[in-house]
Design an enzyme around this catalytic site. Structure first.
Site, PDB file in Angstrom:
ATOM      1  N   CYS A 114     -11.993  -6.250   8.459  1.00  0.00           N
ATOM      2  CA  CYS A 114     -12.084  -7.353   7.485  1.00  0.00           C
ATOM      3  C   CYS A 114     -12.815  -8.566   8.047  1.00  0.00           C
ATOM      4  O   CYS A 114     -13.380  -9.355   7.297  1.00  0.00           O
ATOM      5  CB  CYS A 114     -10.686  -7.757   7.034  1.00  0.00           C
ATOM      6  SG  CYS A 114      -9.765  -6.373   6.368  1.00  0.00           S
ATOM      7  N   HIS A 276     -11.729 -14.044   3.046  1.00  0.00           N
ATOM      8  CA  HIS A 276     -11.787 -12.586   2.896  1.00  0.00           C
ATOM      9  C   HIS A 276     -10.800 -12.195   1.802  1.00  0.00           C
ATOM     10  O   HIS A 276      -9.665 -12.678   1.784  1.00  0.00           O
ATOM     11  CB  HIS A 276     -11.422 -11.911   4.222  1.00  0.00           C
ATOM     12  CG  HIS A 276     -10.958 -10.496   4.047  1.00  0.00           C
ATOM     13  ND1 HIS A 276     -11.722  -9.555   3.389  1.00  0.00           N
ATOM     14  CD2 HIS A 276      -9.798  -9.871   4.398  1.00  0.00           C
ATOM     15  CE1 HIS A 276     -11.049  -8.413   3.359  1.00  0.00           C
ATOM     16  NE2 HIS A 276      -9.880  -8.576   3.954  1.00  0.00           N
ATOM     17  N   ASN A 306      -9.992  -5.172  -2.490  1.00  0.00           N
ATOM     18  CA  ASN A 306     -10.334  -5.597  -1.129  1.00  0.00           C
ATOM     19  C   ASN A 306     -11.459  -4.688  -0.626  1.00  0.00           C
ATOM     20  O   ASN A 306     -11.263  -3.485  -0.465  1.00  0.00           O
ATOM     21  CB  ASN A 306      -9.072  -5.469  -0.266  1.00  0.00           C
ATOM     22  CG  ASN A 306      -9.281  -5.833   1.192  1.00  0.00           C
ATOM     23  OD1 ASN A 306     -10.394  -5.796   1.699  1.00  0.00           O
ATOM     24  ND2 ASN A 306      -8.199  -6.169   1.874  1.00  0.00           N
TER      25      ASN A 306
HETATM   26  N1  ACO Z   1       3.026   0.844  -6.748  1.00  0.00           N
HETATM   27  C1  ACO Z   1       4.341   0.849  -6.957  1.00  0.00           C
HETATM   28  N2  ACO Z   1       5.251   0.717  -5.970  1.00  0.00           N
HETATM   29  C2  ACO Z   1       4.784   0.592  -4.718  1.00  0.00           C
HETATM   30  C3  ACO Z   1       3.414   0.592  -4.423  1.00  0.00           C
HETATM   31  C4  ACO Z   1       2.511   0.746  -5.506  1.00  0.00           C
HETATM   32  N3  ACO Z   1       1.190   0.760  -5.343  1.00  0.00           N
HETATM   33  N4  ACO Z   1       3.250   0.461  -3.097  1.00  0.00           N
HETATM   34  C5  ACO Z   1       4.472   0.359  -2.561  1.00  0.00           C
HETATM   35  N5  ACO Z   1       5.399   0.446  -3.539  1.00  0.00           N
HETATM   36  C6  ACO Z   1       6.845   0.402  -3.411  1.00  0.00           C
HETATM   37  C7  ACO Z   1       7.318   0.889  -2.053  1.00  0.00           C
HETATM   38  O1  ACO Z   1       7.436   2.271  -2.025  1.00  0.00           O
HETATM   39  C8  ACO Z   1       8.647   0.181  -1.932  1.00  0.00           C
HETATM   40  O2  ACO Z   1       9.589   0.874  -2.688  1.00  0.00           O
HETATM   41  P1  ACO Z   1      11.119   0.999  -2.186  1.00  0.00           P
HETATM   42  O3  ACO Z   1      11.623  -0.411  -2.116  1.00  0.00           O
HETATM   43  O4  ACO Z   1      11.746   1.823  -3.235  1.00  0.00           O
HETATM   44  O5  ACO Z   1      11.032   1.650  -0.842  1.00  0.00           O
HETATM   45  C9  ACO Z   1       8.409  -1.147  -2.617  1.00  0.00           C
HETATM   46  O6  ACO Z   1       7.270  -0.958  -3.478  1.00  0.00           O
HETATM   47  C10 ACO Z   1       8.103  -2.268  -1.647  1.00  0.00           C
HETATM   48  O7  ACO Z   1       7.178  -1.764  -0.662  1.00  0.00           O
HETATM   49  P2  ACO Z   1       6.534  -2.661   0.429  1.00  0.00           P
HETATM   50  O8  ACO Z   1       5.543  -1.889   1.209  1.00  0.00           O
HETATM   51  O9  ACO Z   1       7.634  -3.385   1.164  1.00  0.00           O
HETATM   52  O10 ACO Z   1       5.754  -3.601  -0.518  1.00  0.00           O
HETATM   53  P3  ACO Z   1       5.531  -5.145  -0.432  1.00  0.00           P
HETATM   54  O11 ACO Z   1       6.412  -5.790  -1.407  1.00  0.00           O
HETATM   55  O12 ACO Z   1       5.521  -5.613   0.971  1.00  0.00           O
HETATM   56  O13 ACO Z   1       4.053  -5.202  -0.972  1.00  0.00           O
HETATM   57  C11 ACO Z   1       1.842  -5.336  -0.076  1.00  0.00           C
HETATM   58  C12 ACO Z   1       3.026  -4.443  -0.352  1.00  0.00           C
HETATM   59  C13 ACO Z   1       1.274  -5.785  -1.421  1.00  0.00           C
HETATM   60  C14 ACO Z   1       0.797  -4.557   0.666  1.00  0.00           C
HETATM   61  C15 ACO Z   1       2.346  -6.539   0.717  1.00  0.00           C
HETATM   62  O14 ACO Z   1       3.045  -6.131   1.856  1.00  0.00           O
HETATM   63  C16 ACO Z   1       1.271  -7.441   1.128  1.00  0.00           C
HETATM   64  O15 ACO Z   1       0.778  -8.202   0.338  1.00  0.00           O
HETATM   65  N6  ACO Z   1       0.877  -7.374   2.429  1.00  0.00           N
HETATM   66  C17 ACO Z   1      -0.236  -8.083   2.955  1.00  0.00           C
HETATM   67  C18 ACO Z   1      -1.182  -7.100   3.491  1.00  0.00           C
HETATM   68  C19 ACO Z   1      -2.409  -6.985   2.686  1.00  0.00           C
HETATM   69  O16 ACO Z   1      -2.627  -7.620   1.688  1.00  0.00           O
HETATM   70  N7  ACO Z   1      -3.297  -6.173   3.173  1.00  0.00           N
HETATM   71  C20 ACO Z   1      -4.552  -6.036   2.570  1.00  0.00           C
HETATM   72  C21 ACO Z   1      -5.413  -5.216   3.421  1.00  0.00           C
HETATM   73  S1  ACO Z   1      -5.475  -5.776   5.054  1.00  0.00           S
HETATM   74  C22 ACO Z   1      -6.491  -7.061   5.120  1.00  0.00           C
HETATM   75  O17 ACO Z   1      -7.435  -7.149   4.389  1.00  0.00           O
HETATM   76  C23 ACO Z   1      -6.197  -8.097   6.078  1.00  0.00           C
END
Ligand code: ACO
Length: 349
Positions: A114, A276, A306
């Site tokens: 990224c 980004h 992204n």
């Molecule tokens: N659709 C539906 N449910 C989903 C999905 C999806 N696409 N993905 C995960 N879930 C579910 C999981 O299975 C989990 O279910 P459970 O509670 O029954 O086990 C629940 O949602 C929560 O999962 P988490 O992985 O804890 O999800 P979180 O709420 O943390 O959200 C996310 C995930 C959006 C990636 C978040 O962690 C985030 O914003 N992280 C920042 C990282 C990021 O944005 N990275 C981008 C790429 S890296 C970069 O560019 C720097």
């Protein structure tokens, strides 16, 4: 000493739009979940066979070169940032050189995910400042759709990413105070495995026992990418989303402030921040932390997802095309991603 300025900019995104609802064909997910957590409504996917990371880069580069008022034969160096190259090796830089019939110039590939485009811009800036090159093509391009886990297991990663490319031509300027004012690059490898694609790779974790010293002949060819890895779906990216979020919301504001302070500015002087496009929630957190108005930040992750190394040049190009960047504006590019690596570039347009 000359400074470098962006003399031309271009972008390309594939025609095929994939909405959040479209993804429901492959995995258990919902428009609400994706939009609420990431801000993403849709993304573009490249044509399966006709479009590659390089072909998209060539489209963006063609526009950037034309807007710089030069031809591909005038380019004297290529820097290409991507994590989804056409081949494991050689890199995409040489493929662009070939496709655009450029001279036998140097071509460098950058693997900083990224942060790749800002790292690439910083490297190009140094070459311009020393007078070594006069027309550097800097590209960020990604075809993520070829290698994501589109099952429910991989949904936390696959819904985030999209395909596209952006490019700039960097040239010297002697106009006082114009162009790239500073760049800052950082890394912290402590969390390298938190956001990573482990295979294909030479890491020793391929082996459950320590067989590296005494493997037999039959296993040699399997070390790099084994059938076992594919059978166990170990060929997809891994992300610990919450851990990435925590680090990103600290390092983004830090590296932006570092850029502003290095040239004696404050957040109030900034005309446009192009973060980004990792996740809209991260960008909004950064905006709030730095007390920036809505018109001081440009986001387009809603439309493109992204696109990793391509996200900043795509957003920069789009903002410029929309008239959101005018001559004399102070623009900050900031990135954070896998590695972890993070970086910024401050530009007087
Ligand atoms: N659709 C539906 N449910 C989903 C999905 C999806 N696409 N993905 C995960 N879930 C579910 C999981 O299975 C989990 O279910 P459970 O509670 O029954 O086990 C629940 O949602 C929560 O999962 P988490 O992985 O804890 O999800 P979180 O709420 O943390 O959200 C996310 C995930 C959006 C990636 C978040 O962690 C985030 O914003 N992280 C920042 C990282 C990021 O944005 N990275 C981008 C790429 S890296 C970069 O560019 C720097």
């Amino acid at each position: 000493m000359p400074q470098s300025k962006i003399a031309g900019i271009g972008m390309y995104v594939p025609e095929h739009i994939v909405t959040n609802n479209d993804l429901k064909k492959y995995m258990e997910t919902s428009d609400e979940w994706i939009e609420e957590r990431t801000g993403i409504k849709e993304r573009r996917y490249a044509h399966r066979t006709n479009e590659t990371t390089t072909t998209m880069a060539v489209e963006a580069a063609t526009i950037a070169i034309e807007r710089a008022g030069i031809t591909p034969q005038d380019i004297d160096f290529i820097i290409f940032a991507t994590l989804s190259p056409d081949y494991y090796f050689p890199g995409c830089g040489v493929l662009v050189q070939r496709a655009m019939k450029m001279k036998e110039i140097g071509a460098l590939d950058i693997r900083n995910q990224c942060s790749g485009f800002v790292y690439a811009l910083s490297v190009a800036d140094q070459f311009i400042k020393t007078g070594m090159y006069k027309n550097i093509l800097v590209v960020g391009s990604e075809k993520h759709s070829f290698g994501l886990d589109f099952t429910t297991r991989g949904r936390n990663v696959s819904v985030i990413f999209g395909d596209g490319a952006g490019a700039v031509v960097l040239q010297p300027t002697t106009q006082e105070g114009q162009g790239i004012l500073n760049t800052h690059l950082h890394s912290d490898g402590e969390s390298a495995e938190i956001l990573a694609m482990y295979n294909p790779g030479t890491h020793a974790n391929h082996w459950t026992t320590n067989k590296v010293a005494d493997f037999d002949e039959a296993e040699i060819g399997q070390m790099f990418m084994s059938k076992d890895m594919i059978d166990h779906d170990q060929n997809f990216p891994f992300m610990d989303g919450p851990a990435v979020f925590k680090k990103a919301i600290v390092k983004f504001p830090e590296v932006i402030m570092e850029a502003l302070q290095a040239s004696g500015f404050t957040h109030a002087d900034l005309n446009l921040l192009i973060p980004h496009q990792a996740n809209l929630r991260i960008a909004q957190f950064v905006q709030q932390k730095l007390q920036l108005r809505n018109d001081q930040v440009y986001n387009n992750i809603q439309q493109y997802g992204n696109t990793t190394a391509a996200s900043i040049p795509i957003a920069l190009c789009e903002a410029w095309q929309m008239g959101k960047i005018k001559e004399g504006d102070l623009v900050c590019l900031a990135a954070f991603g896998s590695g972890f690596t993070w970086a910024s570039a401050l530009i007087r347009w």
